[in-house]
Design an enzyme around this catalytic site. Structure first.
Site, PDB file in Angstrom:
ATOM      1  N   HIS A 178     -18.623 -18.201 -64.332  1.00  0.00           N
ATOM      2  CA  HIS A 178     -17.492 -17.361 -64.708  1.00  0.00           C
ATOM      3  C   HIS A 178     -17.976 -15.987 -65.166  1.00  0.00           C
ATOM      4  O   HIS A 178     -18.871 -15.883 -65.998  1.00  0.00           O
ATOM      5  CB  HIS A 178     -16.686 -18.045 -65.815  1.00  0.00           C
ATOM      6  N   HIS A 228     -18.091   6.305 -59.215  1.00  0.00           N
ATOM      7  CA  HIS A 228     -19.169   5.729 -58.402  1.00  0.00           C
ATOM      8  C   HIS A 228     -20.471   5.569 -59.194  1.00  0.00           C
ATOM      9  O   HIS A 228     -21.166   4.552 -59.043  1.00  0.00           O
ATOM     10  CB  HIS A 228     -19.407   6.575 -57.153  1.00  0.00           C
ATOM     11  N   TYR A 242     -18.163   4.921 -49.653  1.00  0.00           N
ATOM     12  CA  TYR A 242     -17.782   4.062 -50.777  1.00  0.00           C
ATOM     13  C   TYR A 242     -17.293   2.687 -50.337  1.00  0.00           C
ATOM     14  O   TYR A 242     -16.424   2.089 -50.977  1.00  0.00           O
ATOM     15  CB  TYR A 242     -16.743   4.761 -51.667  1.00  0.00           C
ATOM     16  N   SER A 243     -17.861   2.151 -49.287  1.00  0.00           N
ATOM     17  CA  SER A 243     -17.487   0.808 -48.801  1.00  0.00           C
ATOM     18  C   SER A 243     -18.281  -0.248 -49.559  1.00  0.00           C
ATOM     19  O   SER A 243     -19.147  -0.934 -49.007  1.00  0.00           O
ATOM     20  CB  SER A 243     -17.735   0.698 -47.297  1.00  0.00           C
TER      21      SER A 243
END
EC number: 5.4.99.62
Length: 135
Positions: A20, A102, A124-125
């Site tokens: 988790h 970013h 930004y993928s």
């Protein structure tokens, strides 16, 4: 031989070991992966495999409670952003979406349990999948 789900043994192991709130970064071909980080480099050619197809397979096995994206994606790559959010929402409509600058995304990614480098070649993928719980 495994027939379904994640067939890459290293990615399968990374997902199986997620707890988790653990994070897994799925990144484009230019993303700076820290030295010593656990990584799987899937790039075979520019654009192959794509971010979405890799995320789609991982989502079949990983419970995700939140995704983290670079806020620059909103301006520089909204098409991929929308497709990614829709894809994640199909598996879990309660997934939280967090946008960060970013540079902050890169810092956060350093705490990921692993990196999967795709052939994605759009700005930004990248996405950080934050593991949820199944109960």
């Amino acid at each position: 031989m495994k027939r379904v789900g994640i067939l890459n043994s290293t990615i399968s192991e990374m997902v199986a070991n997620m707890g988790h709130t653990d994070m897994l970064a799925i990144v484009d071909m230019g993303f700076p992966i820290p030295d010593g980080a656990k990584k799987v480099d899937l790039v075979v050619d520019k654009g192959k495999p794509g971010l979405l197809e890799v995320v789609e397979v991982i989502l079949k096995e990983l419970e995700v409670e939140k995704i983290i994206l670079a806020e620059e994606m909103n301006e520089k790559n909204p098409e991929t952003r929308d497709l990614l959010i829709n894809l994640v929402g199909k598996n879990n409509s309660n997934v939280k979406i967090e946008f960060v600058p970013h540079e902050e995304f890169k810092k956060i990614s350093r705490t990921s349990k692993g990196f999967v480098r795709t052939g994605a070649d759009r700005p930004y993928s990248n996405v950080i999948l934050v593991s949820g719980v199944i109960f």
